[in-house]
Design an enzyme around this catalytic site. Sequence first.
Site, PDB file in Angstrom:
ATOM      1  N   ARG A  59      19.800  12.654  34.473  1.00  0.00           N
ATOM      2  CA  ARG A  59      20.085  14.090  34.581  1.00  0.00           C
ATOM      3  C   ARG A  59      20.709  14.386  35.954  1.00  0.00           C
ATOM      4  O   ARG A  59      20.022  14.644  36.927  1.00  0.00           O
ATOM      5  CB  ARG A  59      18.799  14.899  34.398  1.00  0.00           C
ATOM      6  CG  ARG A  59      18.981  16.403  34.594  1.00  0.00           C
ATOM      7  CD  ARG A  59      19.826  17.031  33.513  1.00  0.00           C
ATOM      8  NE  ARG A  59      19.141  17.025  32.223  1.00  0.00           N
ATOM      9  CZ  ARG A  59      19.726  17.390  31.082  1.00  0.00           C
ATOM     10  NH1 ARG A  59      21.002  17.771  31.073  1.00  0.00           N
ATOM     11  NH2 ARG A  59      19.043  17.353  29.949  1.00  0.00           N
ATOM     12  N   GLN A  77      23.045  12.593  21.355  1.00  0.00           N
ATOM     13  CA  GLN A  77      23.934  13.632  21.894  1.00  0.00           C
ATOM     14  C   GLN A  77      24.794  13.037  23.003  1.00  0.00           C
ATOM     15  O   GLN A  77      24.345  12.252  23.812  1.00  0.00           O
ATOM     16  CB  GLN A  77      23.104  14.804  22.437  1.00  0.00           C
ATOM     17  CG  GLN A  77      23.937  15.794  23.238  1.00  0.00           C
ATOM     18  CD  GLN A  77      23.384  17.199  23.242  1.00  0.00           C
ATOM     19  OE1 GLN A  77      23.013  17.742  22.212  1.00  0.00           O
ATOM     20  NE2 GLN A  77      23.337  17.802  24.418  1.00  0.00           N
ATOM     21  N   ARG A  82      26.610   6.861  28.016  1.00  0.00           N
ATOM     22  CA  ARG A  82      25.780   7.267  29.161  1.00  0.00           C
ATOM     23  C   ARG A  82      24.370   6.694  29.099  1.00  0.00           C
ATOM     24  O   ARG A  82      23.601   6.849  30.059  1.00  0.00           O
ATOM     25  CB  ARG A  82      25.733   8.794  29.267  1.00  0.00           C
ATOM     26  CG  ARG A  82      25.032   9.482  28.111  1.00  0.00           C
ATOM     27  CD  ARG A  82      25.060  10.982  28.222  1.00  0.00           C
ATOM     28  NE  ARG A  82      24.172  11.581  27.212  1.00  0.00           N
ATOM     29  CZ  ARG A  82      23.478  12.688  27.380  1.00  0.00           C
ATOM     30  NH1 ARG A  82      23.556  13.345  28.517  1.00  0.00           N
ATOM     31  NH2 ARG A  82      22.705  13.155  26.416  1.00  0.00           N
ATOM     32  N   HIS A 155      30.872  14.191  33.130  1.00  0.00           N
ATOM     33  CA  HIS A 155      29.912  15.302  33.181  1.00  0.00           C
ATOM     34  C   HIS A 155      29.470  15.542  34.632  1.00  0.00           C
ATOM     35  O   HIS A 155      28.312  15.314  35.004  1.00  0.00           O
ATOM     36  CB  HIS A 155      28.717  14.968  32.294  1.00  0.00           C
ATOM     37  CG  HIS A 155      27.924  16.145  31.843  1.00  0.00           C
ATOM     38  ND1 HIS A 155      27.380  17.070  32.727  1.00  0.00           N
ATOM     39  CD2 HIS A 155      27.564  16.561  30.601  1.00  0.00           C
ATOM     40  CE1 HIS A 155      26.717  17.985  32.030  1.00  0.00           C
ATOM     41  NE2 HIS A 155      26.808  17.701  30.749  1.00  0.00           N
ATOM     42  N   ASP A 200      27.892  28.035  29.223  1.00  0.00           N
ATOM     43  CA  ASP A 200      28.229  26.787  28.534  1.00  0.00           C
ATOM     44  C   ASP A 200      29.548  27.025  27.799  1.00  0.00           C
ATOM     45  O   ASP A 200      29.570  27.498  26.672  1.00  0.00           O
ATOM     46  CB  ASP A 200      27.114  26.403  27.560  1.00  0.00           C
ATOM     47  CG  ASP A 200      27.247  24.973  27.055  1.00  0.00           C
ATOM     48  OD1 ASP A 200      28.251  24.312  27.388  1.00  0.00           O
ATOM     49  OD2 ASP A 200      26.347  24.513  26.319  1.00  0.00           O
ATOM     50  N   GLU A 259      33.388  19.952  34.351  1.00  0.00           N
ATOM     51  CA  GLU A 259      33.511  18.691  33.640  1.00  0.00           C
ATOM     52  C   GLU A 259      34.897  18.564  33.001  1.00  0.00           C
ATOM     53  O   GLU A 259      35.272  19.362  32.146  1.00  0.00           O
ATOM     54  CB  GLU A 259      32.439  18.606  32.556  1.00  0.00           C
ATOM     55  CG  GLU A 259      31.040  18.995  33.043  1.00  0.00           C
ATOM     56  CD  GLU A 259      30.088  19.319  31.906  1.00  0.00           C
ATOM     57  OE1 GLU A 259      30.271  18.775  30.792  1.00  0.00           O
ATOM     58  OE2 GLU A 259      29.169  20.142  32.115  1.00  0.00           O
TER      59      GLU A 259
END
Length: 297
Positions: A59, A77, A82, A155, A200, A259
């Site tokens: 994170r 997801q 990652r 990200h 978002d 991003e």
Amino acid sequence: MATTAAAVAATSVVVLDRGNNTTCTINLHGATVVSWRVNNQEQLFVSKLASFDGKKAIRGGIPFVFPQFGPWSFGPQHGFARITRWHLDRAPERLHNGDVEAIFSLLDNEFTRSIWNYQFRITYRLILREKELHFHIGVYNPSKDLSFTFNMLLHTYLKVPDVRRCQITGLQGCHFIDKTREGALYQEGREVVTVNEWTDRIYQHTPQEHVITNVVSGRKMRLHKYNFPDTVIWNPWIDRSREMSDFGDDEFPNMLCVEAGNVSSPVILLPGTCFEASQILQIIIEGNVSRKTKRNR
């Protein structure tokens, strides 16, 4: 820079060290950039609750999203890149100009094919400069007869003193998908975008350059991108922060995700072809000349 790839094979972290307390640290789990320090000042946000168990995505920092952005019916997801251990192809090496580079790769394997049954090879080259971090990505399709489609995104979690004071340029006039409003499509009217609530958004067909103000030490950060037509802006704000077990309830004011990616329309990669994209993060020092900005076609 005498470290060899074999010497770090048993470890999970690779460090690029340019001297003058300027370093970049990459965790091989996801090839996640977990630190970028310039003159000993950290530029990236990593949650104090981030998991480093080699299973969950880290994170913060700069996770590598591939081959899916968002929820995925086939697997995790944001895809598997990652949460997969990458290979160090070239250990950190000092270039003639003093910069330091390292090269990482990810190939299809039994785990990836169990989710997404395609052959692929990703090459990820990082270069640490005095005030810049360069990312060069190549995705290759070695198949002789099968094409595949994918999303890809860096990200990037920027560390900021107060997200409410940040401004992001280069988004005026762009259409965006607002995921906080059931994916409705809007057009951005503001000359600079600010974040004062749960945000978002997927901005589409964005220019190659954004400038983010009031990052570490009140400076500006330039994000320059190539072949990444979308820009995602994200901050979970208060309520969504509480829903994430690996994110502190009080951390949202100190991070801003800007991003660069290909997410609103997937990339189609034909057999035997390669897709390339890049990103540069640059701390703007007064007197820096701005790069020429061109709009993606």
